[in-house]
Design a protein around this motif. Structure first.
Motif, short mmCIF file in Angstrom:
data_model
loop_
_atom_site.label_atom_id
_atom_site.label_comp_id
_atom_site.label_asym_id
_atom_site.label_seq_id
_atom_site.Cartn_x
_atom_site.Cartn_y
_atom_site.Cartn_z
N TRP A 106 13.62 3.18 0.20
CA TRP A 106 12.51 2.47 -0.43
C TRP A 106 12.77 2.29 -1.93
CZ3 TRP A 106 9.11 4.08 -4.26
CH2 TRP A 106 7.98 3.29 -4.45
N LEU A 140 4.27 -0.66 -5.16
CA LEU A 140 3.68 0.67 -5.03
C LEU A 140 2.30 0.62 -4.38
CD1 LEU A 140 5.93 1.17 -7.25
CD2 LEU A 140 4.50 3.07 -8.00
N GLN A 161 6.99 8.26 -5.51
CA GLN A 161 6.62 7.01 -6.18
C GLN A 161 6.61 7.18 -7.69
OE1 GLN A 161 2.87 6.45 -4.04
NE2 GLN A 161 3.73 4.67 -2.99
N PHE A 169 -0.87 8.46 -5.69
CA PHE A 169 0.55 8.21 -5.95
C PHE A 169 1.34 9.42 -5.48
CE2 PHE A 169 -1.44 5.45 -9.14
CZ PHE A 169 -0.78 4.26 -8.87
N HIS A 202 12.50 7.52 1.57
CA HIS A 202 12.13 7.38 0.15
C HIS A 202 13.29 6.83 -0.66
CE1 HIS A 202 8.85 10.71 0.72
NE2 HIS A 202 8.53 9.56 1.30
#
Length: 637
Positions: free
Chosen positions: A407, A441, A546, A542, A404
């Motif tokens: 990312w 996303l 994110q 989501f 994460h």
């Protein structure tokens, strides 16, 4: 009663009576011989418990250094759950070592001195750990300890330098702070020398200054002393893994582990030797007992050998490590019951094999069903699975968090490239932002709205829309508090919905119109000022990371909007200034021309005035001459 007329139960009963007598004798002797072996196994289990607790202590120590050193709560309260766990395990280890010391095996194997050294090493480890914790507290963090005092001193000096307002002092102060930060980041003593040289220059300049400047010298010196104290604390802790308390703690643990391994191997070697001796004794007892009961067993076996031939084959294969198919059961006698029990055993062993293969392949989710998960083996496998799941879960969680972060950093990199570009108009700029967010996303539709003042009222104006790889811009305006977006703008809080109001929004794709399942609306806020709104809609959920990424992006977008507004205001002011300068230049030119015309007119008037003056003088002269003539005329008469 003839043997062939005896049932298996009766034959086995007769055999059992005889065998039981023999086994009782063997059992008594075996129990007597096995007492030492049982105690040695208990000793080994206790030593393994000490080793496991030592591993827990090491893990807690590493977690403490990783998380608590930078934890303000720890520096404020000096309390840590991890340190409490270490102390608790150390106390338990001391109890276990005392228990180990009481075993006769330790004395017989002459391990007392090694065990005492291990206890001393644990005590030494606790002393070193306490010293390390105290040094960390003394060193401090942010507003606590030496680092806190150092910050206090330098902030006071920086405040005073603002009043003195000498750039040379400010440059030296910033250089000192840079060397301080470089040292804290790299732990390189070269920055200590650089700091000292710069500090010496600073003090020399202050000594040649006025009284106000000289008053800074004690604080600069105190700042340097605190910095050196902090370095001294770091040196004591260890600037690398080859010196300081960290090194001593590591060496102590290595010694402890070496001692425990040595004790374990010695005890296990003695236990194996004892077991071999017991095995030989038992073997002799079995050999003697076999002579007594062999005849009875032969007679009984001839009667039941056919019934148990399948069992023999099956059990033999089990003994060789194979897992054959179930034994066919055709009768309902005692042998049939035995076959059923062996089949149950085989099934549970197969389950154990399947579970072991699944674990070997990394599948910790596979359920365990061995003896109904009861008994030693069943409970041990269930406990093992739970521990493996826990370790796997923690590892997976860490990997996901790392993915994460990677990312998010990649997303920030892409978006910062867009935000930093000035070669695009507002429409393209906001379209690139929202399209990048939607695609990154994996959403389906998104919009960016910017706060603008129109006709004296603050409105949210739609600047960029993106849906299904198409650019759409149908400018619309919303008031604060109007609709979901307006409500988010009013509350200044992120809104995430998984059940949207009916007909709130439709997502159009090649398959037709469909309402999205998930909606996230994030306010773009900087310094508590709302600059805009980002709205994303998607069929997919989501994830929290994110949404967190989107909130951080919103801050950057808000900063970018603020920057653009400032740039636009600056351009307007520059344009107005240029227009005013141009108008002023035109007025100056007009005034210059008017002044030139006025000067020309004045020259003409002066010239005309001179001419009139001359004419008046001539008239006066003529008038005087005529008067003279008139006066002279009567005289002639």
């Amino acid at each position: 009663m003839k043997r062939k007329n005896l049932t298996i139960k009766k034959l086995l009963t007769i055999g059992a009576v005889v065998i039981t007598l023999v086994l009782l004798i063997m059992g008594g002797l075996t129990n007597y011989l096995m007492q030492d072996s049982f105690l040695q196994h208990q000793l080994i289990a206790t030593i393994h418990d000490v080793q496991n607790r030592e591993l827990l202590i090491r893990k807690a120590e590493k977690d403490f250094l990783a998380y608590e050193v930078g934890n303000l709560d720890f520096h404020r309260t000096a309390n840590s759950v991890l340190l409490d766990n270490i102390k608790s395990n150390l106390s338990e280890i001391q109890l276990r070592l005392d228990e180990i010391e009481r075993y006769k095996t330790i004395n017989s194997l002459q391990l007392n001195d090694q065990l005492k050294r291990t206890k001393i090493e644990f005590e030494q480890y606790q002393l070193l750990l306490n010293k390390m914790v105290n040094l960390i507290l003394v060193k401090g963090f942010k507003d606590y300890g030496i680092e806190g005092n150092m910050r206090e001193q330098i902030h006071w000096v920086e405040t005073e330098l603002k009043h003195i307002d000498k750039p040379q002092f400010t440059v030296l102060m910033l250089t000192l702070r840079r060397h301080e930060k470089d040292y804290l980041l790299r732990k390189d003593l070269a920055y200590r020398d650089k700091f000292g040289n710069e500090n010496k220059k600073f003090i020399q300049l202050l000594e040649n200054g006025n009284n106000n400047e000289q008053e800074l010298i004690p604080h600069i010196i105190k700042y340097q002393e605190l910095f050196l104290e902090l370095i001294k604390a770091d040196i004591q802790l260890g600037l690398s893994q080859e010196n300081g308390l960290m090194y001593q703690i590591g060496k102590t643990i290595e010694t402890i582990e070496s001692n425990l391994d040595s004790i374990t191997k010695t005890v296990e070697k003695a236990s194996n030797k004892n077991i071999n001796r017991i095995a030989w004794n038992i073997f002799i007892l079995i050999a003697l007992s076999s002579v007594v009961i062999i005849y009875l067993l032969i007679r009984i076996s001839r009667h039941i050998v056919r019934s148990i031939s399948d069992i023999k084959t099956h059990v033999t294969r089990l003994g060789h490590g194979e897992l054959p198919e179930e034994i066919p059961i055709y009768n309902s006698d005692e042998i049939a019951e035995m076959k059923a029990s062996i089949n149950v055993l085989t099934l549970n062993l197969k389950n154990t094999r399947d579970f072991a293969e699944a674990v070997g392949n990394g599948n910790f989710e596979k359920s365990v069903d061995v003896f109904g998960n009861e008994g030693d083996l069943g409970k041990a496998l269930v406990e093992m699975r739970q521990k493996l799941l826990q370790v796997s879960g923690e590892r997976e969680k860490q990997m996901k968090e790392s993915e994460h972060r990677l990312w998010a950093n990649e997303g920030f990199s892409h978006l910062h490239g867009i935000l930093g570009s000035n070669k695009q108009n507002d429409e393209d700029h906001y379209y690139r932002i929202i399209s990048k967010l939607v695609l990154y996303l994996k959403a389906n539709q998104g919009t960016v709205m910017v706060m603008e003042e129109r006709e004296g009222e603050n409105l949210l104006v739609q600047k960029g829309v993106y849906a299904y790889d198409r650019k759409r811009l149908n400018e619309k305006e919303l008031k604060i508090g109007e609709g979901l977006i307006g409500a988010v703008a009013f509350e200044k809080q992120t809104l995430y919905m998984t059940h949207l109001p009916e007909n709130y929004i439709n997502i159009t794709s090649g398959l037709g119109d469909a309402p999205p399942k998930n909606l996230v609306i994030v306010p773009c806020i900087i310094e508590d000022e709302l600059m805009g709104i980002i709205e994303l809609a998607s069929f997919s959920t989501f994830e929290p990371f994110q949404i967190e990424f989107l909130e951080r992006v919103a801050v950057d977008v808000a900063s970018n909007i603020k920057k653009k507004q400032i740039e636009e205001t600056t351009r307007d002011l520059l344009y107005k200034t240029q227009m005013q300068a141009s108008a002023l230049a035109e007025k100056e030119e007009e005034m210059r021309q008017n002044l030139e015309e006025l000067q020309t007119t004045q020259e003409v008037l002066e010239k005309r005035e001179n001419e009139l003056t001359i004419e008046i003088e001539n008239l006066k002269y003529e008038n005087h001459r005529l008067m003279a003539q008139l006066d002279f005329a009567p005289t002639l008469q």
